[in-house]
Design a protein around this motif. Structure first.
Motif, PDB file in Angstrom:
ATOM      1  N   ASP A 277      -1.780  -2.647  -6.392  1.00  0.00           N
ATOM      2  CA  ASP A 277      -1.230  -3.994  -6.463  1.00  0.00           C
ATOM      3  C   ASP A 277      -1.833  -4.800  -7.617  1.00  0.00           C
ATOM      4  O   ASP A 277      -2.888  -4.453  -8.168  1.00  0.00           O
ATOM      5  CB  ASP A 277      -1.487  -4.717  -5.133  1.00  0.00           C
TER       6      ASP A 277
ATOM      7  N   SER B 279       0.890   1.350   0.372  1.00  0.00           N
ATOM      8  CA  SER B 279      -0.135   1.575   1.387  1.00  0.00           C
ATOM      9  C   SER B 279      -1.171   0.465   1.387  1.00  0.00           C
ATOM     10  O   SER B 279      -1.341  -0.245   0.397  1.00  0.00           O
ATOM     11  CB  SER B 279      -0.848   2.905   1.124  1.00  0.00           C
ATOM     12  N   SER B 280      -1.883   0.353   2.505  1.00  0.00           N
ATOM     13  CA  SER B 280      -3.146  -0.376   2.503  1.00  0.00           C
ATOM     14  C   SER B 280      -4.194   0.646   2.103  1.00  0.00           C
ATOM     15  O   SER B 280      -4.567   1.529   2.898  1.00  0.00           O
ATOM     16  CB  SER B 280      -3.473  -0.943   3.885  1.00  0.00           C
ATOM     17  N   ASN B 281      -4.630   0.580   0.858  1.00  0.00           N
ATOM     18  CA  ASN B 281      -5.583   1.573   0.375  1.00  0.00           C
ATOM     19  C   ASN B 281      -6.944   1.441   1.050  1.00  0.00           C
ATOM     20  O   ASN B 281      -7.672   2.418   1.181  1.00  0.00           O
ATOM     21  CB  ASN B 281      -5.701   1.479  -1.145  1.00  0.00           C
ATOM     22  N   THR B 282      -7.270   0.241   1.505  1.00  0.00           N
ATOM     23  CA  THR B 282      -8.511   0.058   2.253  1.00  0.00           C
ATOM     24  C   THR B 282      -8.446   0.826   3.575  1.00  0.00           C
ATOM     25  O   THR B 282      -9.385   1.536   3.948  1.00  0.00           O
ATOM     26  CB  THR B 282      -8.778  -1.431   2.528  1.00  0.00           C
ATOM     27  N   ASP B 283      -7.313   0.699   4.271  1.00  0.00           N
ATOM     28  CA  ASP B 283      -7.138   1.438   5.528  1.00  0.00           C
ATOM     29  C   ASP B 283      -7.150   2.945   5.282  1.00  0.00           C
ATOM     30  O   ASP B 283      -7.702   3.713   6.080  1.00  0.00           O
ATOM     31  CB  ASP B 283      -5.825   1.031   6.203  1.00  0.00           C
TER      32      ASP B 283
ATOM     33  N   ASN C 229      -5.977   0.600  -6.143  1.00  0.00           N
ATOM     34  CA  ASN C 229      -5.881   1.671  -5.139  1.00  0.00           C
ATOM     35  C   ASN C 229      -7.161   2.494  -5.086  1.00  0.00           C
ATOM     36  O   ASN C 229      -7.626   2.866  -4.005  1.00  0.00           O
ATOM     37  CB  ASN C 229      -4.653   2.553  -5.378  1.00  0.00           C
TER      38      ASN C 229
ATOM     39  N   GLU D 273     -10.156   0.192  -3.642  1.00  0.00           N
ATOM     40  CA  GLU D 273     -10.008  -0.079  -2.212  1.00  0.00           C
ATOM     41  C   GLU D 273     -10.246   1.171  -1.366  1.00  0.00           C
ATOM     42  O   GLU D 273     -10.823   1.101  -0.280  1.00  0.00           O
ATOM     43  CB  GLU D 273      -8.625  -0.660  -1.940  1.00  0.00           C
TER      44      GLU D 273
ATOM     45  N   GLN E  99       0.071   9.138   2.083  1.00  0.00           N
ATOM     46  CA  GLN E  99       0.865   7.927   1.969  1.00  0.00           C
ATOM     47  C   GLN E  99       2.335   8.313   2.178  1.00  0.00           C
ATOM     48  O   GLN E  99       2.645   9.441   2.543  1.00  0.00           O
ATOM     49  CB  GLN E  99       0.640   7.299   0.607  1.00  0.00           C
TER      50      GLN E  99
ATOM     51  N   LEU F 190       2.915  -8.779   1.142  1.00  0.00           N
ATOM     52  CA  LEU F 190       2.480  -7.378   1.249  1.00  0.00           C
ATOM     53  C   LEU F 190       3.365  -6.652   2.245  1.00  0.00           C
ATOM     54  O   LEU F 190       3.380  -6.983   3.437  1.00  0.00           O
ATOM     55  CB  LEU F 190       1.018  -7.296   1.701  1.00  0.00           C
TER      56      LEU F 190
ATOM     57  N   ILE G 278       3.501  -3.319   3.888  1.00  0.00           N
ATOM     58  CA  ILE G 278       2.622  -2.158   4.044  1.00  0.00           C
ATOM     59  C   ILE G 278       3.353  -0.990   4.709  1.00  0.00           C
ATOM     60  O   ILE G 278       3.926  -1.127   5.788  1.00  0.00           O
ATOM     61  CB  ILE G 278       1.368  -2.525   4.868  1.00  0.00           C
TER      62      ILE G 278
END
Length: 317
Positions: free
Chosen positions: A116, A128-132, A162, A165, A261, A290, A292
């Motif tokens: 992002d 994706s939520s790259n942190t998750d 990405n 995170e 992903q 966002l 997701i």
């Protein structure tokens, strides 16, 4: 007879002009990736599926000849100059590309994916939520290394959101455990360099008993080097994404698991959403901008089912 012939010719000309005008009226939407990698084939398949449902649009998929912020910026500028109505981009380096992204976003509908650029004029992020995802990779490590370990990470673009995170997600999850991420080596999406990084670390850090591939091609590079060195099964491997070599390693048990992903959905949903936006429908955009698409863990228990689904989506048997 001559009059009828001329009338027929006139009708044919008008039909041709009408078809040309209709084709010219089609808006073009572009999906621009951050480098050449098999990872993007699923997204390309998603864009192809979206094209079948968006007959009034022309959808194009663009690979830069090199993973470079300058080259990607030039590609987007060329697309804007050619008259595209919208661009979805996985920015090579969002932090240094702020001005370029704002310039593009002020002229066409700009969406981001994969990595992002929240401070730009992008309309929304779809990915994706790259942190998750990083946290899920950390969970795989905790399960595989209950007695702890020293891990080495490998990534393409450390400056991209990405990458950062995912790494932060892993660190957060293993914090307080006996697992340590001692370093992360970058390769700028140069797959020859990616393999060399693994070879170098194998020699320089014999204490490492765990390796993490943060980009799709990093895990296959790890697998290849360890196989050549006769160390498959001796070093714990955790990966990201669904490269066939990675999935094969998961299936045979030499790779603990991979966090996947859904790039197919980025391509499919992203193009459909851009079309909606251009047609005046903004209802799908959440307050935080966002969108997701969830990631999931693939291990030996579900790899066969996932691989079957993946092949079907890409039209493979």
């Amino acid at each position: 007879m001559k009059k009828l012939l001329l009338t027929g010719i006139a009708c044919a000309v008008l039909t041709t002009l009408g078809a040309a005008s209709q084709g010219a009226d089609k808006k073009t939407l572009a999906f621009v990736v951050n480098g050449s990698s098999d990872f993007w084939k699923a997204a390309e398949a998603g864009v192809k599926k979206a094209q079948s449902e968006l007959p009034n649009y022309n959808l194009v998929f663009k690979y830069p000849e090199q993973s470079s912020a300058a080259i990607q910026t030039r590609m987007m500028d060329d697309l804007v100059a050619s008259g595209v109505a919208g661009i979805m981009v996985s920015a090579v380096d969002p932090k240094t590309m702020g001005d370029a992204l704002n310039r593009v976003g002020s002229q066409v509908a700009l969406f981001t994916t994969d990595s992002d650029a929240p401070n730009s004029k992008r309309i929304a992020y779809i990915g994706s939520s790259n942190t998750d995802a990083g946290k899920q990779a950390g969970q795989l490590l905790l399960k595989a290394l209950p007695n702890g370990g020293k891990c080495m990470g490998f990534v393409g673009l450390p400056g991209a959101d990405n990458a950062r995170e995912r790494i932060d997600g892993v660190k957060e999850t293993i914090k307080g455990s006996k697992i340590e991420l001692i370093d992360v080596r970058a390769d700028d999406i140069d797959q020859t360099r990616a393999k060399r990084n693994v070879e170098d670390m194998l020699t320089a850090h014999p204490e490492v008993n765990c390796m993490i591939g943060f980009y799709s091609y990093n895990t296959p590079s790890i697998y290849s080097v360890l196989k050549d060195a006769g160390k498959l099964g001796q070093i714990t491997i955790v990966g990201f994404d669904e490269d066939p070599i990675t999935l094969g390693g998961v299936k045979e048990g030499t790779i603990v698991g991979t966090v996947v992903q859904q790039p197919y959905e980025w391509g499919y949903q992203g193009m459909k959403d851009m079309a909606k936006y251009l047609e005046g429908d903004k209802s799908f955009i959440p307050a935080n901008h966002l969108i997701i698409v969830p990631t999931k863990i693939i291990d030996k228990t579900n790899v066969d089912a996932f691989w079957t689904e993946l092949k079907a989506r890409q039209g493979k048997k």
